[in-house]
Every structure is written in structure tokens, then in C-alpha cells.
Design a protein around this motif. Sequence first.
Motif, PDB file in Angstrom:
ATOM      1  N   ARG A 117       0.964  -1.362  -0.006  1.00 24.17           N
ATOM      2  CA  ARG A 117       0.038  -0.006  -0.204  1.00 24.17           C
ATOM      3  C   ARG A 117       0.873   1.370   0.096  1.00 24.17           C
ATOM      4  N   PRO A 118       0.428   2.218  -0.803  1.00 24.07           N
ATOM      5  CA  PRO A 118       1.469   3.477  -0.499  1.00 24.07           C
ATOM      6  C   PRO A 118       1.146   4.142   0.585  1.00 24.07           C
ATOM      7  N   VAL A 119       2.287   4.843   0.799  1.00 22.93           N
ATOM      8  CA  VAL A 119       2.254   5.471   2.390  1.00 22.93           C
ATOM      9  C   VAL A 119       2.630   6.718   2.205  1.00 22.93           C
ATOM     10  N   ILE A 120       1.712   7.710   2.886  1.00 19.61           N
ATOM     11  CA  ILE A 120       1.709   9.120   2.527  1.00 19.61           C
ATOM     12  C   ILE A 120       2.261   9.494   3.900  1.00 19.61           C
ATOM     13  N   ALA A 148      -7.742  12.459   4.788  1.00 23.17           N
ATOM     14  CA  ALA A 148      -8.841  12.113   3.930  1.00 23.17           C
ATOM     15  C   ALA A 148      -8.687  12.544   2.509  1.00 23.17           C
ATOM     16  N   TRP A 149      -8.435  13.758   2.286  1.00 18.42           N
ATOM     17  CA  TRP A 149      -8.253  14.373   1.027  1.00 18.42           C
ATOM     18  C   TRP A 149      -6.853  13.737   0.273  1.00 18.42           C
ATOM     19  N   TYR A 150      -5.892  13.906   0.860  1.00 14.96           N
ATOM     20  CA  TYR A 150      -4.826  12.863   0.295  1.00 14.96           C
ATOM     21  C   TYR A 150      -4.868  11.663   0.042  1.00 14.96           C
ATOM     22  N   ARG A 151      -5.621  10.854   1.062  1.00 18.99           N
ATOM     23  CA  ARG A 151      -5.817   9.226   0.491  1.00 18.99           C
ATOM     24  C   ARG A 151      -6.641   9.056  -0.545  1.00 18.99           C
ATOM     25  N   ASP A 152      -7.804  10.251  -0.711  1.00 15.81           N
ATOM     26  CA  ASP A 152      -8.501   9.961  -1.985  1.00 15.81           C
ATOM     27  C   ASP A 152      -7.777  10.530  -3.419  1.00 15.81           C
ATOM     28  N   GLY A 153      -6.771  11.556  -3.183  1.00 19.87           N
ATOM     29  CA  GLY A 153      -6.028  11.955  -4.299  1.00 19.87           C
ATOM     30  C   GLY A 153      -5.167  10.598  -4.607  1.00 19.87           C
ATOM     31  N   VAL A 154      -4.252   9.945  -3.849  1.00 19.33           N
ATOM     32  CA  VAL A 154      -3.390   9.195  -4.063  1.00 19.33           C
ATOM     33  C   VAL A 154      -4.151   7.716  -4.848  1.00 19.33           C
ATOM     34  N   THR A 158      -3.401   6.417  -8.158  1.00 18.30           N
ATOM     35  CA  THR A 158      -2.543   4.960  -8.238  1.00 18.30           C
ATOM     36  C   THR A 158      -3.312   3.747  -8.365  1.00 18.30           C
ATOM     37  N   GLY A 159      -4.765   3.951  -7.839  1.00 18.97           N
ATOM     38  CA  GLY A 159      -5.727   2.654  -7.853  1.00 18.97           C
ATOM     39  C   GLY A 159      -5.298   1.907  -6.465  1.00 18.97           C
ATOM     40  N   ALA A 160      -4.531   2.340  -5.687  1.00 18.63           N
ATOM     41  CA  ALA A 160      -4.173   1.487  -4.490  1.00 18.63           C
ATOM     42  C   ALA A 160      -4.810   2.501  -3.324  1.00 18.63           C
ATOM     43  N   ASP A 161      -5.207   1.746  -2.204  1.00 17.90           N
ATOM     44  CA  ASP A 161      -5.494   2.492  -0.883  1.00 17.90           C
ATOM     45  C   ASP A 161      -4.491   2.667  -0.102  1.00 17.90           C
TER      46      ASP A 161
END
Length: 232
Positions: A117-120, A148-154, A158-161
Motif C-alpha cells: 500500500r502507498p504510504v503518505i 482523507a483528501w490526500y488518501r482520496d488523491g493517491v 494510483t488505484g491503491a488504498d
Amino acid sequence: LGQPAKPRKVFEVGSAAHAMVLGNGPDLVLVDKARWDTDKIKAQLAEIRGEGKVPLKAPEYEAVHAMADAIRANKDAAQLLEQGAGEAEVSGFWMDPETGVWCRMRADYLIIRDGRRPVIVDYKSCTSADPELLAKDAAKFGYHVQAAWYRDGVQHLTGADPVFVFVAQEKTAPYLVTTFYLDQESLREGHQRAAAARRKYAECTATGVWPGHVEDLTVISLPHWAITEEYA
């Protein structure tokens, strides 16, 4: 996803700390002079800033280096912000599928690895890294909406949560560090607020009607500290 321009003069110490901790940003320039108000120093500062660099006095220069050292000494923070593991200051742009509103983000640090999973990672300087006080900061400054906003964007890009993690660091010695993430209830609240904000923005741009702070004639009183019984 792309790289944004370097930060400007605003909040120079904060920009300096980000540059040191994230390994990306403006060059830091030590201006070790007792006074910064002479014409010669003002000209030097203007030249430094004109080159996109950040001038710092000796105490500030030493402080941002100490902050970076404290980050590297914290196991979780060091792992999250490990140089080369991800990219710093990553910009992203996407269209919200519900409203058609164009959105943007700038992640302090984004880690994308195959099969994971991507990590922000969001780095924040703070007055106190006490978890109880950070919870209050999260509510006051909308950390849950940001996450929440950044998670939506990524996810859109990327198609990944993704996972969103905060690295909070105190601005005074010994520059204590707390790494944390928000629970699911907080993230749900953040997603609801972010979605509501996009819907309101779409409505306002479509109608040209932007709500004010209040709709009706309002009575305003001076704050208590401005009221006195004695007059000069």
C-alpha cells in the motif's frame, strides 16, 4: 504526480526544517550576524531569498539541524522518512468523480512500492508532541480532512488504498517526535467533511453564489478584554 516549485519566504524556519528533514527543498544559508537590520545585511538577505534559498541566523540554523538529528534518532520517523525510500514534496492533481471538481495535494513524503500500500507521510512541527494535545491539534487544524483528501488523491492516481501517517516534532529542544495515524472514525469524519466541501464548492461555482459567515443582520459585541470602566 509531479514535483512542485520550491517554497517561498513564508515561514522560513518551517521551510528550513522541512528541507532538512525531508532532504528536499531550498538551500539553507547561515547568516551569522548579530544584526539583520543594516542596509548591507538586508541586501544580502534579499539576494539569498532571490536565489530561492533560506537565510537563517545561527540559533535557527543549529535548531533545524538538531531537529533533523532528532528525526533520524527516532526509529519510526527515520524509517518513514528514509532517504531514497520515497519522494519528497510530491504534487498530485485529479478530478473528483462525484462533482467534477479538480483537486490537488502536495504530500511531504510519498512511498510507493510494488505489492504494498502507498504510504503518505506528513511532517508537522508543533508546540507539543503529546498525543493528547496532538488530538486537539488534529481537530483544530483539520488533520483528519487533510488525511482523507490526500488518501482520496493517491487512490485516484494510483488505484491503491494508501496509508496516511503523521510525524510530529516539537519546535523547541529536545525536539521530541511522535509518529501517529488517525483511527477509522476520525478518517470517516474527514472523508465526509472533504466530500461536503467539494460538493459545496461545485454548487458555488455553478451558481455563482458564495455563502458568507452569516446570512442576516447581526449584532456584534466587543470582547470582554476590550471593555473597561476606566477611561484616560
